[in-house]
Design a protein around this motif. Structure first.
Motif, PDB file in Angstrom:
ATOM      1  N   VAL A  41       0.837  -1.208   0.000  1.00 24.36           N
ATOM      2  CA  VAL A  41       0.000   0.000   0.000  1.00 24.36           C
ATOM      3  C   VAL A  41       0.872   1.259   0.000  1.00 24.36           C
ATOM      4  CG1 VAL A  41      -1.572   1.352   1.459  1.00 24.36           C
ATOM      5  CG2 VAL A  41      -2.081  -1.047   0.952  1.00 24.36           C
ATOM      6  N   PHE A  42       1.953   1.209   0.766  1.00 25.34           N
ATOM      7  CA  PHE A  42       2.869   2.358   0.771  1.00 25.34           C
ATOM      8  C   PHE A  42       3.484   2.571  -0.616  1.00 25.34           C
ATOM      9  CE2 PHE A  42       3.852   2.343   5.607  1.00 25.34           C
ATOM     10  CZ  PHE A  42       2.750   3.155   5.840  1.00 25.34           C
ATOM     11  N   PRO A  46       5.909  10.482   1.082  1.00 25.46           N
ATOM     12  CA  PRO A  46       7.184  10.601   1.813  1.00 25.46           C
ATOM     13  C   PRO A  46       7.101  10.248   3.294  1.00 25.46           C
ATOM     14  CG  PRO A  46       6.848  12.495   0.384  1.00 25.46           C
ATOM     15  CD  PRO A  46       5.571  11.714   0.350  1.00 25.46           C
ATOM     16  N   ALA A  47       5.923  10.409   3.886  1.00 21.44           N
ATOM     17  CA  ALA A  47       5.782  10.112   5.322  1.00 21.44           C
ATOM     18  C   ALA A  47       5.981   8.626   5.624  1.00 21.44           C
ATOM     19  CB  ALA A  47       4.414  10.573   5.820  1.00 21.44           C
ATOM     20  N   GLY A  68      11.324   2.191  -3.960  1.00 23.31           N
ATOM     21  CA  GLY A  68      11.602   2.502  -5.355  1.00 23.31           C
ATOM     22  C   GLY A  68      10.614   3.488  -5.931  1.00 23.31           C
ATOM     23  N   SER A  69       9.351   3.396  -5.499  1.00 25.00           N
ATOM     24  CA  SER A  69       8.329   4.334  -5.983  1.00 25.00           C
ATOM     25  C   SER A  69       8.534   5.736  -5.419  1.00 25.00           C
ATOM     26  CB  SER A  69       6.928   3.821  -5.619  1.00 25.00           C
ATOM     27  OG  SER A  69       6.677   3.975  -4.232  1.00 25.00           O
ATOM     28  N   LEU A  70       9.398   5.841  -4.417  1.00 27.29           N
ATOM     29  CA  LEU A  70       9.723   7.135  -3.791  1.00 27.29           C
ATOM     30  C   LEU A  70      11.146   7.554  -4.157  1.00 27.29           C
ATOM     31  CD1 LEU A  70       8.088   6.143  -0.453  1.00 27.29           C
ATOM     32  CD2 LEU A  70       7.607   8.349  -1.537  1.00 27.29           C
ATOM     33  N   GLU A  78      14.938   5.425 -10.840  1.00 24.54           N
ATOM     34  CA  GLU A  78      15.429   6.141 -12.025  1.00 24.54           C
ATOM     35  C   GLU A  78      14.261   6.641 -12.871  1.00 24.54           C
ATOM     36  OE1 GLU A  78      17.977   5.049 -16.015  1.00 24.54           O
ATOM     37  OE2 GLU A  78      18.495   4.022 -14.141  1.00 24.54           O
ATOM     38  N   PHE A  79      13.242   5.788 -12.996  1.00 22.40           N
ATOM     39  CA  PHE A  79      12.030   6.169 -13.727  1.00 22.40           C
ATOM     40  C   PHE A  79      11.346   7.372 -13.074  1.00 22.40           C
ATOM     41  CE2 PHE A  79       7.407   5.590 -13.088  1.00 22.40           C
ATOM     42  CZ  PHE A  79       6.944   5.990 -14.329  1.00 22.40           C
ATOM     43  N   GLU A  80      11.230   7.333 -11.729  1.00 21.84           N
ATOM     44  CA  GLU A  80      10.584   8.438 -11.007  1.00 21.84           C
ATOM     45  C   GLU A  80      11.343   9.750 -11.246  1.00 21.84           C
ATOM     46  OE1 GLU A  80       7.779   8.541  -9.384  1.00 21.84           O
ATOM     47  OE2 GLU A  80       7.324   6.404  -9.539  1.00 21.84           O
ATOM     48  N   GLN A  81      12.651   9.663 -11.313  1.00 18.41           N
ATOM     49  CA  GLN A  81      13.467  10.864 -11.496  1.00 18.41           C
ATOM     50  C   GLN A  81      13.435  11.361 -12.938  1.00 18.41           C
ATOM     51  OE1 GLN A  81      17.302   9.606 -10.031  1.00 18.41           O
ATOM     52  NE2 GLN A  81      16.472   9.096  -8.022  1.00 18.41           N
TER      53      GLN A  81
END
Length: 324
Positions: free
Chosen positions: A234-235, A241-242, A269-271, A304-307
């Protein structure tokens, strides 16, 4: 089979293809299976996903099962049933197959789920997943479902349990947290509280978002590894970020089971665009647990994708068999 699906299948099933590329191929195939539901193209995509169950990677196979459950297509049921019934398969994969059968919601799967719920000596995570999957299928096919008022979710995923119905009582973070942590009630109801809290944490600027994330984080101390792993999942959906301190603690705990640590790694990784997350993941690139090591590799690719600002974490079908 179209050239696109054939190319994606080749990438997914090749043990020489880097794991992040295989994951991107998998999500591309899932997308094609969902977008073309009811067509030969969809069936070809499902067959392509299932073909990769021959891989030795438990992480990949668990993700295959998850994606098959998300297709909404009963053509996936025989493949998932086979994985659940294979007692030589990693319990993490078998649990995910059971969860996927629950997501598909077909009452014909109840017998096989009941079989492994009650099988003597069965892995506890598989038993607990079968319990939840049975309840989800029964709920899916019930009159209760038609009468319940569910809050519109920001997430398109088919979850192991629906969020708590809004008409049960006034939902607050406090009341949902109480249900989430109450081990005296069935896991299915606790999962419903979990997904209701998730929905109160999205979008991230909601006044309930941070309190809901902190409430969910308390679930990472639960006695059930399955429950803890779902909190981490879920996170990953929320990418709030929390959740970073709780996820970092779960990943860093070498006494934690690998199914929880791997999910914590992927959630981090999603963060990946948040400060310090990439450095945390790099610490576990050579972890003693293979599923954790592989999750970190995928998580770093996700980071890397998120960035990068790319639109979809998937392969462009035309270049499916080439490295990105």
């Amino acid at each position: 089979m179209s050239a696109t699906i054939a190319s994606l299948r080749e990438s997914l099933c090749s043990e020489t293809t880097p794991l992040p590329i295989r994951f991107r191929a998998l999500f591309s195939l899932k997308h094609l299976a969902v977008q073309n539901k009811g067509t030969a193209e969809s069936l070809s995509a499902i067959e392509a996903i299932a073909a990769a169950f021959s891989s030795p990677s438990a992480l990949l196979k668990h993700e295959l099962a998850y994606c098959l459950g998300q297709t909404g297509n009963d053509a996936a049921i025989p493949y998932l049933t086979q994985v659940l019934e294979d007692l030589q398969e990693d319990p993490m994969c078998r649990h995910e197959a059971a969860e996927a059968l629950g997501a598909l919601g077909n009452a014909d799967s109840l017998n096989v789920l009941q079989k492994y719920l009650t099988r003597e000596g069965e892995d506890v995570s598989v038993k607990e997943t079968c319990e939840i999957a049975i309840e989800r299928i029964e709920w899916e096919n019930s009159e209760q479902r038609k009468q319940e008022k569910l809050r519109q979710s920001d997430f398109a995923s088919v979850d192991p349990a629906p969020p708590m119905a809004e008409d049960d009582e006034k939902q607050t973070v406090e009341t949902l947290e109480k249900k989430l942590l109450d081990t005296s009630i069935p896991l299915f109801k606790r999962y419903r509280a979990m997904f209701a809290l998730r929905d109160l944490a999205s979008p991230p600027d909601l006044p309930t978002a941070v309190p809901a994330v902190l409430a969910l984080a308390k679930g990472l101390k639960d006695t059930s590894a399955l429950f803890r792993h779902e909190i981490a999942f879920v996170f990953g959906q929320l990418s709030h970020p929390a959740s970073i301190p709780a996820l970092t603690e779960a990943l860093s705990d070498l006494n934690e089971v690998s199914m929880v640590r791997h999910e914590a790694a992927e959630a981090l990784g999603s963060l990946g665009d948040e400060e310090g997350v990439e450095a945390t993941l790099l610490k576990f690139l050579h972890d003693k647990e293979k599923v954790v090591r592989e999750s970190v590799i995928v998580a770093l690719d996700m980071a890397e994708f998120e960035q990068s600002g790319q639109a979809e974490y998937a392969l462009i079908p035309e270049v499916a068999s080439k490295a990105l």
